[in-house]
Structure formats: C-alpha cells, structure tokens
Enzyme design. Structure first.
Site, PDB file in Angstrom:
ATOM      1  CG  HIS A 109      93.245 108.967 -72.199  1.00 15.51           C
ATOM      2  ND1 HIS A 109      94.686 108.543 -72.121  1.00 15.51           N
ATOM      3  CD2 HIS A 109      92.190 108.082 -72.308  1.00 15.51           C
ATOM      4  CE1 HIS A 109      94.968 107.045 -71.594  1.00 15.51           C
ATOM      5  NE2 HIS A 109      93.169 107.008 -72.123  1.00 15.51           N
ATOM      6  CG  HIS A 125      94.160 106.235 -67.901  1.00 19.15           C
ATOM      7  ND1 HIS A 125      92.974 106.322 -67.453  1.00 19.15           N
ATOM      8  CD2 HIS A 125      94.581 105.014 -68.683  1.00 19.15           C
ATOM      9  CE1 HIS A 125      92.243 106.288 -69.194  1.00 19.15           C
ATOM     10  NE2 HIS A 125      92.860 104.964 -69.629  1.00 19.15           N
ATOM     11  NE  ARG A 172      89.496 100.504 -73.514  1.00 19.09           N
ATOM     12  CZ  ARG A 172      90.086 101.954 -73.838  1.00 19.09           C
ATOM     13  NH1 ARG A 172      90.612 103.012 -73.599  1.00 19.09           N
ATOM     14  NH2 ARG A 172      88.639 102.982 -74.728  1.00 19.09           N
ATOM     15  CG  ASP A 218      89.475 105.046 -71.367  1.00 16.56           C
ATOM     16  OD1 ASP A 218      90.510 105.530 -72.039  1.00 16.56           O
ATOM     17  OD2 ASP A 218      89.560 103.905 -70.689  1.00 16.56           O
TER      18      ASP A 218
HETATM   19  C1  SIN Z   1      94.445 102.571 -72.219  1.00 18.05           C
HETATM   20  O1  SIN Z   1      94.285 104.067 -71.773  1.00 18.05           O
HETATM   21  O2  SIN Z   1      92.762 102.641 -71.954  1.00 18.05           O
HETATM   22  C2  SIN Z   1      95.829 102.234 -72.016  1.00 18.05           C
HETATM   23  C3  SIN Z   1      96.332 102.077 -70.898  1.00 18.05           C
HETATM   24  C4  SIN Z   1      97.136 101.168 -70.854  1.00 18.05           C
HETATM   25  O3  SIN Z   1      97.662 100.877 -71.842  1.00 18.05           O
HETATM   26  O4  SIN Z   1      98.415 100.856 -70.240  1.00 18.05           O
END
Ligand code: SIN
Length: 291
Positions: free
Chosen positions: A104, A266, A282, A106
């Site tokens: 995805h 990612h 995050r 974000d």
């Molecule tokens: C995310 O998709 O923001 C999380 C990525 C992660 O935890 O590695």
C-alpha cells in the site's frame, strides 16, 4: 560540508548520517529533502529522539495527519500512531498490529494522501539467531513506471484507480477495531490517476496497490468492467514488486526511516510473534491532491 549520504545499492533507499536531535538549519534540511526525493526512502540510524523531536522534524515536511484509528494514537501526542504487536495487561494491542501487511501507500484513500511517513523504531524483534525480524519492503514505483512497455504507458494515460479504505483487502481476522459508520462515511472511494506525477520533482510513478484499489475509471468517467480492472490492478501491482524495484529495510532500534508515499509502496513483513516485540512510532505528513 555536504551531509553524508550512502545509497543502499538497491532500486531505492539511502542512509543519511545526521543527528536529528540537533537543530537543523534550512540548508541542511534542504539537502535532506533533496536526498529524500532522490532516494524515495531514507534512513537516519542511531537516533535518540523525544516524541516532540520526531514530530518537529516530521512537521518540516508538512502538516501531520491524525490517523483515523484513534485507539492507537500515542497519548499526549496524537500525531504519533503506534504500530505494534505488544499487548497491554488487558490483553489488547497497544498499537496497529497489522499495519502494512498488504502492499500500500499510506492514506491513499484521503483527498490529500500522505506526502511521506516517518517510522521510528523503538523495539525490534529478533530471531533466536539474533537476526532482526519485521523488515519493511519498499517498491520504487518510478522505476517500475519507467520500465513499462510504451504501449502500457499509453494505455494507462487518463486512467484512474479507485482507492477504498473501508474494504481494504487486509489480512483475515485483523485485530484492529471495525470502522464505525462515521469513519466509513469519512473515507469514501476516491479515484486517483494511475500514473501519478510527483508534486516536487515532476517524475511519474505508478500509483496503484492491489490491497486498496477496487476498480478503474476510464478517461470518459465510466467504470472499466470489474474483471478487466482487477486484472490490470493486479498486473501493475505485480510489476511494481519485481525484485529489481525493491529495497528491504532491516530495522535497528533508533532508526528513523521515511518514505515517499507518492513514489513508493511498502509492505511490512510479519515473521515474528510475541514474545518477540515490535514497537514503532509513525508520523504521517499530509500531501497534496494527486495529479
Ligand atoms: C506502515 O505501513 O505504516 C507500517 C510499516 C511497518 O510497520 O513496517
């Protein structure tokens, strides 16, 4: 002296050797921003940041998003989303335990999706052999676009993919709370150019993820037949995640890693389980409307 930047050697990714706890002048910040645009994913190793410092550095890239799943915001710092498999004494996860388990970009479901996300590693799980687990993999969607045959690039011009948050194809049995009716109403389906132009560099990238895109709109506004649309989404997604477009980040505590949501997608690898603990903070910078 220019800031030290070491490229990963993969299709994207670099390390930048700067202590983000110290004040950053505008010239240094400009170098970081340019390195970020060039490398799509950049990591600052060995950081010792307070929540306020993490937020302040993130804010230099833009206003911060407060995540729609309120349960996992850090108390006192709603700009920080906890991503974690750790449970509290009541047996509930303290953070999003399944964040990123499908490819995805974000917040692609918002009118103004995220410019970039900054993930700060507080606890990293390890296997019995001492090797870090819970890597994150990134795909360079500019390189993927540039590698498409000309006929496919032509086919994609003018097409939009429909992004949907409410029915993201997440892992079965997601531990996160179900979205309320109000949250679903807040995140209607939204159509985005499949070929997205980067707002700062002008470079073009594929902006589609099989985990979140549920259809395609044609240039005349009509919907592409569903089967054809899902096949094309799957084909583009599979193309973007070919090994030659990937960088896999192996985490260390103290890493602050940021990625460009306009040009990368990612995936978080879930190869660990309690008592192996993973805790990430995050921040998510709001971007501009895709074009
Ligand atoms: C995310 O998709 O923001 C999380 C990525 C992660 O935890 O590695």
């Amino acid at each position: 002296m220019p800031i030290p930047i070491t490229r990963s050697g993969a299709a994207l990714g670099a390390e930048i050797d700067v202590d983000l706890a110290r004040p950053l002048d505008d010239a240094t910040f400009g170098e970081i921003r340019d390195a970020f645009h060039d490398n799509i994913v950049v990591c600052f190793r060995g950081q010792e940041l307070t929540e306020a410092q993490h937020i302040a550095f993130s804010r230099r890239f833009g206003e911060l998003e407060v995540h729609i799943v309120k349960k996992y915001l850090l108390p006192g710092h709603p700009e920080i989303l906890l991503v974690s498999n750790i449970k509290n004494p009541a047996g509930e996860h303290i953070g999003l335990a399944d964040a990123g388990f499908t490819w995805h970009s974000d917040v692609s479901y918002r009118r103004c999706p995220s410019r970039c996300s900054l993930l700060y590693a507080k606890e990293v799980p390890h296997g019995p052999d001492g090797v870090a687990l819970g890597d994150t993999v990134f795909a360079n969607c500019i390189a993927a676009y540039e590698a498409l045959p000309a006929a496919m690039r032509q086919r994609l011009a003018g097409l939009k993919a429909v992004h949907r948050y409410a029915s993201r194809r997440r892992v079965e049995n997601s531990p996160r709370p179900k979205l309320t009716a109000a949250q679903i109403a807040e995140t209607p389906d939204i159509a985005r150019p499949i070929v997205r132009t980067h707002p700062y560099t002008g470079r073009k990238a594929i902006y589609v993820t099989a985990g979140e895109c549920v259809g395609i709109t044609l240039e005349n506004g009509e919907a592409m037949p569903e089967d054809e649309a899902l096949d094309l989404i799957a084909e583009l997604d599979a193309h973007c995640i070919k090994p030659e477009f990937l960088y896999r980040h192996s985490w260390r505590v103290g890493d602050l890693l940021m990625w460009d949501n306009a040009t990368a997608m990612h995936l978080a690898i879930c190869d660990y389980a309690l008592p192996q603990r993973r805790l990430m903070h995050r921040t998510t910078v709001i971007g501009s409307e895709p074009f």
